[in-house]
Design an enzyme around this catalytic site. Sequence first.
Site, PDB file in Angstrom:
ATOM      1  CE1 TYR A  20      -4.836  -1.136   0.555  1.00 18.47           C
ATOM      2  CE2 TYR A  20      -6.122  -1.558  -1.229  1.00 18.47           C
ATOM      3  CZ  TYR A  20      -4.946  -1.351  -0.750  1.00 18.47           C
ATOM      4  OH  TYR A  20      -4.343  -1.275  -1.570  1.00 18.47           O
ATOM      5  CG  HIS A  54      -0.509  -5.289   0.125  1.00 17.63           C
ATOM      6  ND1 HIS A  54      -2.071  -4.961   1.470  1.00 17.63           N
ATOM      7  CD2 HIS A  54      -0.376  -4.288  -0.608  1.00 17.63           C
ATOM      8  CE1 HIS A  54      -1.742  -3.602   0.503  1.00 17.63           C
ATOM      9  NE2 HIS A  54      -1.400  -3.369  -0.222  1.00 17.63           N
TER      10      HIS A  54
END
Length: 281
Positions: free
Chosen positions: A53, A111
């Site tokens: 991110y 992730h």
Amino acid sequence: MMTHTVPNVTMHDGVTIPAVGFGTVKLNGNEGAGAIANAIRNGYRLLDSAYNYENEGTVGEAIRRTTVPREELRITSKLPGRYHSYDKAVVTIQESLYRAGLDYYDLYLIHWPNPIQDQYVEAWQALIDAQKWGLIRSIGVSNFLPEHLERLKKETGILPVINQVELHPFFNQEAQRKYHDENGIITESWSPLYQAGDIIHNETLQGIAGKYGRTVSQIILRWHVQIGAVPIPRSTSPQRQLENIGLFDFTLEDEDMQTINRLTRSDGRIFDGDPAVYEEF
């Protein structure tokens, strides 16, 4: 300003996390730090970030802008696919901490499993060791299918405390959640409101919202809580932040829960992100 108290759920390692968290994807820079700091002031204590991110520093800045003690917060980040090899994973966890200016993460997740690359067991071993070194309190995964979780259990003997998966009324992950429940893994919901601009116009959900005098978003997030999932909605609006956390003074009746469950679709994913084949680096 009114804040809401959120109950906690206990993970299988004994650590507690709030029953609702705050997503931070696309919240970057000064504006992002302001929105996240607002969320903390509004009662959120579980914050979800990721290396990919590119906002771990923003999350750290938001924490410093509030007066909430660090030990009351549960900060999450995630390991990207390009750093699954053991040595790279260890360095990346350290980099995640440096970026945020934190001494430890409360939760660190892989992730995506990236099964074609097939290094996720190695990455998991790095998380296990980082936990022993005190860099991470609790270790988990994101987007792992039962077959990936079984392999972690078989090869390391350690199951994640949490698996963060796509979960919303159009993709309710019933089989995946059943596996989690049977193995003591907390289900965390990413994109819990699907694409909010679309789902709030769903007539079925609007009907239920009218019955309870709530917003469609509150109905959906309450549904998550009642199926035993931990949703992590994201909003930059202080009003919606409060709305999304104000879920614990009403309960959906069974028939309404079943109605929402029936909205699920076999092709309900937001994008073509099937963890059996999808690779994210």
